[in-house]
Design a protein around this motif. Sequence first.
Motif, mmCIF file in Angstrom:
data_model
loop_
_atom_site.group_PDB
_atom_site.id
_atom_site.type_symbol
_atom_site.label_atom_id
_atom_site.label_comp_id
_atom_site.label_asym_id
_atom_site.label_seq_id
_atom_site.Cartn_x
_atom_site.Cartn_y
_atom_site.Cartn_z
ATOM 1 N N GLY A 96 3.236 -22.622 -26.672
ATOM 2 C CA GLY A 96 2.481 -21.973 -25.611
ATOM 3 C C GLY A 96 3.339 -20.889 -24.992
ATOM 4 O O GLY A 96 4.486 -20.697 -25.386
ATOM 5 N N PRO A 97 2.820 -20.186 -23.988
ATOM 6 C CA PRO A 97 3.573 -19.095 -23.375
ATOM 7 C C PRO A 97 4.928 -19.542 -22.811
ATOM 8 O O PRO A 97 5.897 -18.801 -22.865
ATOM 9 N N ARG A 98 4.992 -20.754 -22.277
ATOM 10 C CA ARG A 98 6.235 -21.266 -21.701
ATOM 11 C C ARG A 98 6.520 -22.683 -22.212
ATOM 12 O O ARG A 98 6.986 -23.543 -21.460
ATOM 13 N N LYS A 99 6.241 -22.896 -23.479
ATOM 14 C CA LYS A 99 6.483 -24.221 -24.057
ATOM 15 C C LYS A 99 7.003 -24.070 -25.479
ATOM 16 O O LYS A 99 6.313 -23.541 -26.351
ATOM 17 N N ILE A 151 6.166 -30.466 -36.304
ATOM 18 C CA ILE A 151 7.445 -30.926 -35.773
ATOM 19 C C ILE A 151 7.326 -31.755 -34.502
ATOM 20 O O ILE A 151 8.253 -32.447 -34.136
ATOM 21 N N HIS A 152 6.208 -31.713 -33.826
ATOM 22 C CA HIS A 152 6.117 -32.403 -32.546
ATOM 23 C C HIS A 152 5.596 -33.829 -32.653
ATOM 24 O O HIS A 152 5.522 -34.525 -31.651
ATOM 25 N N LEU A 183 12.926 -35.344 -25.481
ATOM 26 C CA LEU A 183 13.591 -34.952 -24.243
ATOM 27 C C LEU A 183 12.923 -33.685 -23.734
ATOM 28 O O LEU A 183 13.006 -32.629 -24.363
ATOM 29 N N ASP A 184 12.238 -33.796 -22.604
ATOM 30 C CA ASP A 184 11.583 -32.653 -21.982
ATOM 31 C C ASP A 184 12.507 -32.121 -20.895
ATOM 32 O O ASP A 184 12.575 -32.680 -19.796
ATOM 33 N N VAL A 185 13.253 -31.073 -21.213
ATOM 34 C CA VAL A 185 14.227 -30.549 -20.256
ATOM 35 C C VAL A 185 13.574 -29.734 -19.152
ATOM 36 O O VAL A 185 14.248 -29.355 -18.190
ATOM 37 N N ARG A 186 12.292 -29.500 -19.251
ATOM 38 C CA ARG A 186 11.582 -28.827 -18.154
ATOM 39 C C ARG A 186 11.567 -29.714 -16.912
ATOM 40 O O ARG A 186 11.391 -29.223 -15.803
ATOM 41 N N PHE A 206 11.553 -22.168 -22.646
ATOM 42 C CA PHE A 206 11.936 -20.940 -23.334
ATOM 43 C C PHE A 206 12.644 -21.315 -24.631
ATOM 44 O O PHE A 206 13.075 -22.457 -24.805
ATOM 45 N N GLU A 207 12.768 -20.378 -25.537
ATOM 46 C CA GLU A 207 13.477 -20.649 -26.783
ATOM 47 C C GLU A 207 14.967 -20.770 -26.472
ATOM 48 O O GLU A 207 15.588 -19.823 -25.984
ATOM 49 N N PRO A 208 15.574 -21.916 -26.759
ATOM 50 C CA PRO A 208 16.976 -22.149 -26.389
ATOM 51 C C PRO A 208 17.959 -21.591 -27.420
ATOM 52 O O PRO A 208 18.755 -22.315 -28.019
#
Length: 78
Positions: free
Chosen positions: A67-70, A5-6, A13-16, A45-47
Amino acid sequence: MSADIHTDADEVLDVREIDGQPFDPIMTALGELSEGETLLLVNSFEPEPLYEVLTERGFEYETEQRGPRKWHVRIENA
């Protein structure tokens, strides 16, 4: 939907990288998609709250933890 998917999104859009709430920038990006185009949303995080909004507005989505936070969410304007 694609198994990877990536790699096949029309827009990313990278909302981080957004200072503040990301909802409005997400809605703006989705509003700019033509039918059949995709947006790759990258988040820390999972939105989950976004999913109901996407469904109500006729978008299809697929989520993958990278990833852990991606998290990647591939959203299609169906």
